[in-house]
Design a protein around this motif. Structure first.
Motif, PDB file in Angstrom:
ATOM      1  N   UNK A  52       0.878  -1.304   0.076  1.00 13.92           N
ATOM      2  CA  UNK A  52      -0.012  -0.049   0.211  1.00 13.92           C
ATOM      3  C   UNK A  52       0.734   1.236   0.081  1.00 13.92           C
ATOM      4  N   UNK A  53       1.845   1.066   0.754  1.00 16.23           N
ATOM      5  CA  UNK A  53       2.765   2.430   0.933  1.00 16.23           C
ATOM      6  C   UNK A  53       3.760   2.637  -0.420  1.00 16.23           C
ATOM      7  N   UNK A  54       3.875   1.502  -0.999  1.00 17.77           N
ATOM      8  CA  UNK A  54       4.811   2.037  -2.358  1.00 17.77           C
ATOM      9  C   UNK A  54       4.067   1.895  -3.679  1.00 17.77           C
ATOM     10  N   UNK A  55       2.771   1.710  -3.625  1.00 20.08           N
ATOM     11  CA  UNK A  55       1.967   1.749  -4.817  1.00 20.08           C
ATOM     12  C   UNK A  55       2.186   3.152  -5.513  1.00 20.08           C
ATOM     13  N   UNK A  56       2.322   3.403  -6.649  1.00 18.69           N
ATOM     14  CA  UNK A  56       2.446   4.498  -7.451  1.00 18.69           C
ATOM     15  C   UNK A  56       1.176   5.153  -7.660  1.00 18.69           C
ATOM     16  N   UNK A  57       1.112   6.528  -8.030  1.00 14.32           N
ATOM     17  CA  UNK A  57      -0.156   7.130  -8.277  1.00 14.32           C
ATOM     18  C   UNK A  57      -1.065   6.624  -9.378  1.00 14.32           C
ATOM     19  N   UNK A  58      -0.233   5.958 -10.344  1.00 12.52           N
ATOM     20  CA  UNK A  58      -0.997   5.469 -11.376  1.00 12.52           C
ATOM     21  C   UNK A  58      -1.651   3.950 -11.380  1.00 12.52           C
ATOM     22  N   UNK A  59      -1.375   3.586  -9.939  1.00 15.52           N
ATOM     23  CA  UNK A  59      -1.849   2.361  -9.681  1.00 15.52           C
ATOM     24  C   UNK A  59      -1.046   1.125  -9.905  1.00 15.52           C
ATOM     25  N   UNK A  60       0.305   1.129 -10.450  1.00 14.23           N
ATOM     26  CA  UNK A  60       1.404   0.279 -10.579  1.00 14.23           C
ATOM     27  C   UNK A  60       2.145   0.344  -9.339  1.00 14.23           C
ATOM     28  N   UNK A  61       3.288  -0.646  -9.348  1.00  9.78           N
ATOM     29  CA  UNK A  61       4.370  -0.349  -8.357  1.00  9.78           C
ATOM     30  C   UNK A  61       5.721  -0.520  -9.234  1.00  9.78           C
ATOM     31  N   UNK A  62       6.770   0.311  -8.589  1.00 13.39           N
ATOM     32  CA  UNK A  62       7.980   0.388  -9.220  1.00 13.39           C
ATOM     33  C   UNK A  62       8.584  -0.992  -9.060  1.00 13.39           C
ATOM     34  N   UNK A  63       9.138  -1.671  -9.991  1.00 13.32           N
ATOM     35  CA  UNK A  63       9.870  -2.587 -10.304  1.00 13.32           C
ATOM     36  C   UNK A  63      10.660  -2.900 -11.585  1.00 13.32           C
ATOM     37  N   UNK A  66       8.216  -4.210 -14.310  1.00 13.75           N
ATOM     38  CA  UNK A  66       6.953  -3.500 -14.158  1.00 13.75           C
ATOM     39  C   UNK A  66       6.199  -3.782 -15.281  1.00 13.75           C
ATOM     40  N   UNK A  67       4.860  -4.272 -15.141  1.00 19.70           N
ATOM     41  CA  UNK A  67       3.825  -4.666 -15.949  1.00 19.70           C
ATOM     42  C   UNK A  67       2.382  -5.027 -15.653  1.00 19.70           C
ATOM     43  N   UNK A  68       1.605  -5.697 -16.393  1.00 19.21           N
ATOM     44  CA  UNK A  68       0.303  -5.946 -15.847  1.00 19.21           C
ATOM     45  C   UNK A  68       0.400  -7.218 -14.830  1.00 19.21           C
ATOM     46  N   UNK A  69       1.276  -8.218 -14.991  1.00 16.79           N
ATOM     47  CA  UNK A  69       1.527  -9.200 -14.160  1.00 16.79           C
ATOM     48  C   UNK A  69       1.866  -8.949 -12.950  1.00 16.79           C
ATOM     49  N   UNK A  70       2.810  -8.129 -12.647  1.00 18.72           N
ATOM     50  CA  UNK A  70       3.085  -7.590 -11.185  1.00 18.72           C
ATOM     51  C   UNK A  70       1.909  -6.667 -10.556  1.00 18.72           C
ATOM     52  N   UNK A  71       1.344  -6.152 -11.376  1.00 17.44           N
ATOM     53  CA  UNK A  71       0.099  -5.420 -10.775  1.00 17.44           C
ATOM     54  C   UNK A  71      -0.958  -6.382 -10.298  1.00 17.44           C
ATOM     55  N   UNK A  72      -0.967  -7.467 -11.270  1.00 16.86           N
ATOM     56  CA  UNK A  72      -2.021  -8.459 -10.987  1.00 16.86           C
ATOM     57  C   UNK A  72      -1.516  -9.249  -9.649  1.00 16.86           C
ATOM     58  N   UNK A 327      13.754  -9.780  -4.403  1.00 17.08           N
ATOM     59  CA  UNK A 327      14.302 -10.557  -5.406  1.00 17.08           C
ATOM     60  C   UNK A 327      14.855  -9.863  -6.499  1.00 17.08           C
ATOM     61  N   UNK A 328      15.231 -10.667  -7.528  1.00 18.37           N
ATOM     62  CA  UNK A 328      15.923  -9.920  -8.763  1.00 18.37           C
ATOM     63  C   UNK A 328      14.905  -9.326  -9.563  1.00 18.37           C
ATOM     64  N   UNK A 329      13.515  -9.716  -9.327  1.00 22.32           N
ATOM     65  CA  UNK A 329      12.457  -9.254 -10.117  1.00 22.32           C
ATOM     66  C   UNK A 329      11.698  -8.065  -9.432  1.00 22.32           C
ATOM     67  N   UNK A 330      12.495  -7.547  -8.240  1.00 26.75           N
ATOM     68  CA  UNK A 330      11.834  -6.510  -7.555  1.00 26.75           C
ATOM     69  C   UNK A 330      10.851  -6.760  -6.130  1.00 26.75           C
ATOM     70  N   UNK A 331      10.865  -5.701  -5.422  1.00 28.33           N
ATOM     71  CA  UNK A 331      10.294  -6.131  -4.127  1.00 28.33           C
ATOM     72  C   UNK A 331       8.727  -6.503  -4.195  1.00 28.33           C
ATOM     73  N   UNK A 332       8.074  -5.578  -5.237  1.00 26.16           N
ATOM     74  CA  UNK A 332       6.693  -5.780  -5.296  1.00 26.16           C
ATOM     75  C   UNK A 332       6.266  -7.257  -5.568  1.00 26.16           C
ATOM     76  N   UNK A 333       7.021  -7.735  -6.647  1.00 25.51           N
ATOM     77  CA  UNK A 333       6.780  -9.058  -7.108  1.00 25.51           C
ATOM     78  C   UNK A 333       6.957  -9.986  -5.953  1.00 25.51           C
ATOM     79  N   UNK A 334       8.281  -9.709  -5.223  1.00 22.56           N
ATOM     80  CA  UNK A 334       8.545 -10.744  -4.263  1.00 22.56           C
ATOM     81  C   UNK A 334       7.505 -10.829  -3.030  1.00 22.56           C
TER      82      UNK A 334
END
Length: 354
Positions: A52-63, A66-72, A327-334
Motif C-alpha cells: 500500500x505504501x509503495x504503490x504509485x499514483x497510476x496504480x502500478x508498483x516500481x519494479x 513492471x507490468x500487468x502481471x506484477x500489478x495483478x 528478489x531480482x524481479x523487484x520487491x513488489x513481485x517478491x
C-alpha cells in the motif's frame, strides 16, 4: 444480492481454482476457518502495508519487471486474505491497480502487458487477477473519481473476456497448442504455458466461456512434457533438468484441469512430495514457493501442512523491516508472491460445497 453474497461469489472462483472448495467438504478445520497461525497474519499484514505504501499514483508498483502481471499479483495479494475490495482499508489500492491494468490493455488484441515490459507471463497473471476481482469488486465503484476518458474505460468482465480471447487466439496459432513469451510465439514452454493456463482456468471458473478443446490441448502439451519419473521438461523433447517448479506447475494444472486420474498427475504429484524440502535459492525462489503451495495443497493436504510450516518460518526470516521481500524481479513481485504463497492458510467462509 447483498454485499456479503457478492464477495463470496467472487472468492468462490478463487477457491475453486486452487482446490479449496473441494477440501471444505473433507476437513472441518479448513471449512470453518480456524487456526491461521499468528506468524502468517503478521507476515501478511506487514506485506500489505508495504504494498500500500509503495504503490504509485497510476496504480502500478516500481519494479524492474513492471507490468500487468506484477500489478495483478499485488491485486491478488490484497484480496487473498479476505479484505473487502470495495470498502476495506485497501479498496482504493485495489481499484487503482485494476484501472491501471485495464487502461494498459491493448483494446484491440486484449494483450495485457504495460510499459513495454510485458510477456505472456504478465498476461497470465493479469488474467488470474481479473478473474479473482470479477464478481467481487463493485463495477460501479471501479472508475469513481477517475479522470480516465470514457473511451478507455472497460468493466472487469470486458477486460477479462478480451484477455481470454487474446490467449486463445495465441494458442490457436501455436503449433504446440500452448504459449511462450509473446502471443505470436511458435514454440512453447511449460512455465509460460502454466501461467497462462491458470489464468484461463480462473476465467472459466469466474464464468467466462472457454472451449473445452482449448483446455484439452494445453493439458496434452503438459503430458507431452511429463517424463516417466514425474519430472517435467521445459520444452517438448528437451530435458532441461528436472526442476521441481515445473513439476509443481504441471501438478497444479492437471488437478485444476480435472486430470487427477491420469498417470502423469500421479507421477508429478509424487515427484514434488519427494522434492518438497528442496530450497530454490535463485531468482526463481518465490515462483517456486507460489506453485509448490498450490500443488501440494491440491495433491496431499498433510504434505502441504508440513511444508507450509517450514515455509512460514523461512519467510519470517526473509521479510525486511519495512514488510517487503526482495528478489531480482523487484520487491513488489517478491512481496506479492510471498503473500500468495501463504494465502492457503486463510479459511474464508464455507461457500459452495462440492
Amino acid at each position: 444480492m447483498n454485499k456479503t453474497h457478492t464477495l463470496l461469489i467472487g472468492f468462490s472462483s478463487f477457491l475453486m481454482l486452487f482446490g479449496i472448495l473441494e477440501s471444505y467438504a473433507q476437513d472441518p478445520t479448513i471449512r470453518y476457518g480456524t487456526g491461521v497461525p499468528p506468524a502468517v497474519r503478521s507476515i501478511n499484514d506487514r506485506s500489505l502495508r508495504y504494498l500500500a505504501n509503495t504503490q504509485l499514483e497510476d496504480g502500478s508498483w516500481p519494479s524492474g519487471q513492471n507490468g500487468a502481471g506484477i500489478t495483478g499479483i499485488c491485486v491478488m495479494a490484497f484480496m487473498a486474505s479476505g479484505e473487502d475490495p470495495d470498502y476495506g482499508p485497501y479498496a482504493t489500492h485495489i481499484r487503482k491497480a485494476l484501472r491501471n491494468m485495464i487502461i494498459n490493455q491493448n483494446p484491440k488484441t486484449g494483450y495485457m502487458t504495460g510499459y513495454g515490459h510485458g510477456s505472456m507471463y504478465h498476461h497470465g497473471f493479469a488474467m488470474l487477477a481479473l478473474s479473482e476481482a470479477y464478481g467481487a469488486v463493485n463495477e460501479e465503484l471501479l472508475w469513481k473519481g477517475s479522470d480516465t476518458p470514457a473511451n478507455r474505460r472497460r468493466t472487469i468482465g470486458e477486460a477479462l473476456e478480451l484477455a481470454v480471447r487474446c490467449a486463445l487466439t495465441a494458442q490457436e496459432k501455436n503449433p504446440w497448442g500452448a504459449w511462450r513469451y509473446s502471443p505470436g510465439s511458435q514454440d512453447a514452454d511449460t512455465t509460460v504455458a502454466g501461467t497462462v493456463l491458470m489464468g484461463i482456468l480462473g476465467a472459466r471458473n469466474a464464468g467466462i466461456e472457454v472451449p473445452n478443446e482449448a483446455i484439452d490441448k494445453a493439458l496434452t502439451f503438459f503430458q507431452t512434457c511429463t517424463m516417466r519419473g514425474g519430472g517435467v521438461s521445459y520444452q517438448p523433447m528437451s530435458s532441461h533438468g528436472d526442476g521441481v517448479t515445473r513439476t509443481a506447475i504441471a501438478t497444479l494444472v492437471y488437478a485444476i484441469g480435472k486430470r487427477k486420474d491420469t498417470p502423469e498427475y500421479k507421477s508429478t504429484s509424487e515427484f514434488i512430495k519427494r522434492r518438497m524440502d528442496q530450497n530454490i535459492r535463485s531468482g526463481y525462489a518465490f515462483y517456486n514457493l507460489y506453485y509448490m503451495a498450490q500443488a501440494l495443497f491440491q495433491s496431499d493436504l498433510k504434505a502441504w501442512q508440513v511444508w507450509n510450516q517450514r515455509v512460514i518460518e523461512r519467510l519470517q526470516g526473509m521479510q525486511q523491516e519495512d514488510g517487503s521481500f526482495t528478489s531480482s524481479y523487484g520487491s513488489a513481485y517478491a512481496t506479492g508472491m510471498a503473500v500468495l504463497t501463504l494465502a492457503l492458510n486463510y479459511r474464508l467462509l464455507p461457500i459452495y460445497e462440492r
